[in-house]
Design a protein around this motif. Structure first.
Motif, short mmCIF file in Angstrom:
data_model
loop_
_atom_site.label_atom_id
_atom_site.label_comp_id
_atom_site.label_asym_id
_atom_site.label_seq_id
_atom_site.Cartn_x
_atom_site.Cartn_y
_atom_site.Cartn_z
N ARG A 253 -12.12 -0.21 20.71
CA ARG A 253 -11.72 1.05 20.08
C ARG A 253 -11.47 2.05 21.19
O ARG A 253 -12.38 2.50 21.86
CB ARG A 253 -12.84 1.55 19.17
CG ARG A 253 -12.88 0.84 17.82
CD ARG A 253 -14.04 1.35 17.01
NE ARG A 253 -14.00 2.80 16.90
CZ ARG A 253 -13.36 3.44 15.94
NH1 ARG A 253 -12.73 2.76 15.02
NH2 ARG A 253 -13.36 4.74 15.88
N SER A 254 -10.19 2.40 21.35
CA SER A 254 -9.86 3.19 22.53
C SER A 254 -10.30 4.65 22.40
O SER A 254 -10.54 5.31 23.40
CB SER A 254 -8.38 3.10 22.83
OG SER A 254 -7.66 3.64 21.77
N HIS A 255 -10.42 5.14 21.18
CA HIS A 255 -10.73 6.56 21.04
C HIS A 255 -12.13 6.90 21.58
O HIS A 255 -12.31 7.89 22.29
CB HIS A 255 -10.61 7.03 19.59
CG HIS A 255 -10.64 8.52 19.46
ND1 HIS A 255 -9.60 9.32 19.92
CD2 HIS A 255 -11.59 9.35 18.98
CE1 HIS A 255 -9.91 10.58 19.71
NE2 HIS A 255 -11.10 10.64 19.14
N THR A 256 -13.10 6.05 21.27
CA THR A 256 -14.46 6.26 21.76
C THR A 256 -14.47 6.23 23.28
O THR A 256 -15.06 7.08 23.94
CB THR A 256 -15.38 5.13 21.25
OG1 THR A 256 -14.91 4.73 19.97
CG2 THR A 256 -16.82 5.56 21.18
N LEU A 257 -13.76 5.25 23.84
CA LEU A 257 -13.68 5.10 25.28
C LEU A 257 -13.10 6.36 25.92
O LEU A 257 -13.56 6.83 26.96
CB LEU A 257 -12.83 3.89 25.61
CG LEU A 257 -12.80 3.49 27.08
CD1 LEU A 257 -14.09 2.81 27.46
CD2 LEU A 257 -11.63 2.58 27.37
N ARG A 258 -12.09 6.91 25.27
CA ARG A 258 -11.45 8.12 25.80
C ARG A 258 -12.44 9.27 25.85
O ARG A 258 -12.51 9.99 26.85
CB ARG A 258 -10.26 8.52 24.93
CG ARG A 258 -9.11 7.60 25.15
CD ARG A 258 -7.93 7.90 24.29
NE ARG A 258 -6.93 6.86 24.49
CZ ARG A 258 -5.70 6.93 24.09
NH1 ARG A 258 -5.28 7.98 23.43
NH2 ARG A 258 -4.87 5.95 24.32
#
Lengths: 282, 156
Positions: A253-258
């Protein structure tokens, strides 16, 4: 001995930059420059040269995907490259003639800006009621693609061509000035001024990055900013990292990583600003 | 490994009759969804060239890796202090003497050339399409790419 360790350390860090660049969608170059400059004390111009080479490697390596998906608009890409390549040469020229501190300051600002725009949600995936600019009609820039999520063909028009060109000149200038791919700014120009569907902007931007970077790479090479001892481990590392990152992307999940990365990126931006103002003796 | 890739690279536009070679000129076989602007020539050319680019990146990465390995084995770049070649002639001379930094520089130069190759092939595609506006556009981009090499050399 020291050479061996330095090469291995540079390579390891570059693999990470490649992985996170792909996962965050902001590219490896913009992550690499602060790492090389702050952690490894690599001179700014040499860090820029290594970054630029890695940008070309990842974008040329991935070109097949961007052409095959049939979302990239090759005509728009080629046309806008007029502005990005011109800007890139001008940017590289300026980079050779301003005090290095300025480059670090501009880099800090660009990194902070990219961090915020990375978080921004796009209001509309498909802009409505766009009317083609006369130049777009003359150049036959309008196009269509098949949207797999919407499960239909999307036809689109192309607005604001002169403004788009202007923005591409700025994007190219930043690419040549800092040794980055400047995808954020290319997408911005196509998004805001030309009002292209987001998928078309991002895919076409990726298509353009390699050519834009090549326009200042020749200049960088002749100026001696592409140091083989730094560029080789960095380019190979980023290339490997980007390949790993694209594989991982599907599963994460890229949003959390961002969100996790925002403080790190902002801290790096501040460090670069401080270095630019001469507060830190890097 | 390197030789294998090189073989493929040379074979792509060659006389094998394999898909990549004639794709640019052959009649469109699978025209399910035409690329933007209607340039089928362009789309097929681009697909071929992007494959060639991918191979180009692999070849240049292999050359860079060989140079890097040589550097690690010998523990010396082949140049005094922190020097390295910054001209084509300098790189070529260094490769002749198997200096690690010159071999790395060759790989990096090949890498820089891959996007230039893409634009050159794009120019050919637009000539085949008789699209004079885009021949000018692509010609300009190619000129800028080539010019940037000489601009740096000229001491500017």
């Amino acid at each position: 001995m020291t050479t061996t360790w330095l090469v291995l350390a540079l390579m390891a860090v570059s693999v990470l930059a490649g992985v996170f660049g792909a996962l965050l969608g902001i590219g490896g170059g913009i992550l690499l420059i602060p790492v090389l400059h702050i952690l490894f004390r690599v001179p700014t111009h040499t860090a820029m040269g290594a970054s630029l080479v890695s940008v070309i490697a990842t974008s040329s390596g991935a070109a097949v995907a961007y052409v095959r998906d049939k979302i990239s608009n090759i005509r728009i890409g080629m046309f806008l490259e007029i502005a990005t390549t011109t800007g890139a040469v001008c940017g590289a020229f300026i980079a050779a003639h301003v005090a290095v501190g300025w480059l670090n300051i501009i880099f800090g600002i660009v990194l902070a800006f990219s961090t915020f725009s990375m978080l921004q949600k796009h209001a509309t995936e498909l802009p409505e009621g766009v009317r083609s600019h006369p130049w777009a009609r003359r150049l036959r820039l309008a196009g269509s693609y098949h949207d797999t999520r919407l499960d239909r063909d999307v036809n689109y028009e192309v607005a604001g061509v002169p403004q788009g060109l202007g923005m591409m000149y700025v994007a190219g200038m930043l690419s040549g000035l800092l040794g980055i791919g400047s995808g954020t700014f290319k997408v911005l120009g196509m998004d805001v001024f030309m009002r292209l569907p987001f998928k078309v902007s991002s895919s076409t931007s990726n298509f353009m990055i390699g050519v834009t970077a090549a326009a200042s790479a020749g200049y960088y090479f002749a100026k001696g900013w592409i140091d083989p001892g730094v560029s080789a481990p960095v380019a190979l590392g980023v290339l490997i990292g980007a390949m790993l990152g694209t594989r991982l992307m599907v599963r994460m999940r890229s949003h959390t990583l961002r969100l996790v990365f925002v403080p790190v990126l902002l801290a790096a931006a501040v460090e670069m600003l401080l270095s630019g103002f001469g507060v830190r003796g890097v | 490994m390197g030789a294998d890739e090189r073989g493929q690279d040379a074979g792509a536009p060659g006389p094998t009759g394999a898909p990549p070679g004639p794709a640019g000129v052959a009649a469109p076989a699978g025209r399910e969804h035409v690329a933007p602007g209607g340039g089928d020539h362009l789309f097929r050319m681009e697909l071929v060239i992007s494959r060639v680019l991918q191979i180009g990146v692999l070849v240049s990465a292999a050359v860079v890796a060989i140079g890097l390995l040589l550097l690690l084995i010998r523990g010396h770049s082949g140049y005094p202090r922190q020097g390295f070649p910054t001209t084509l002639a300098g790189v070529a001379a260094g490769v002749g003497q198997a200096r690690p930094y010159a071999i790395i520089a060759t790989g990096l130069l090949l890498l820089i050339l891959t996007p230039v190759l893409r634009v050159a092939v794009g120019l050919v595609a637009f000539v085949l399409e008789r699209d004079s506006t885009f021949v000018t556009v692509t010609g300009y981009v190619l000129a800028v790419l080539i010019l940037s090499f000489f601009l740096g050399r000229s001491g500017w």
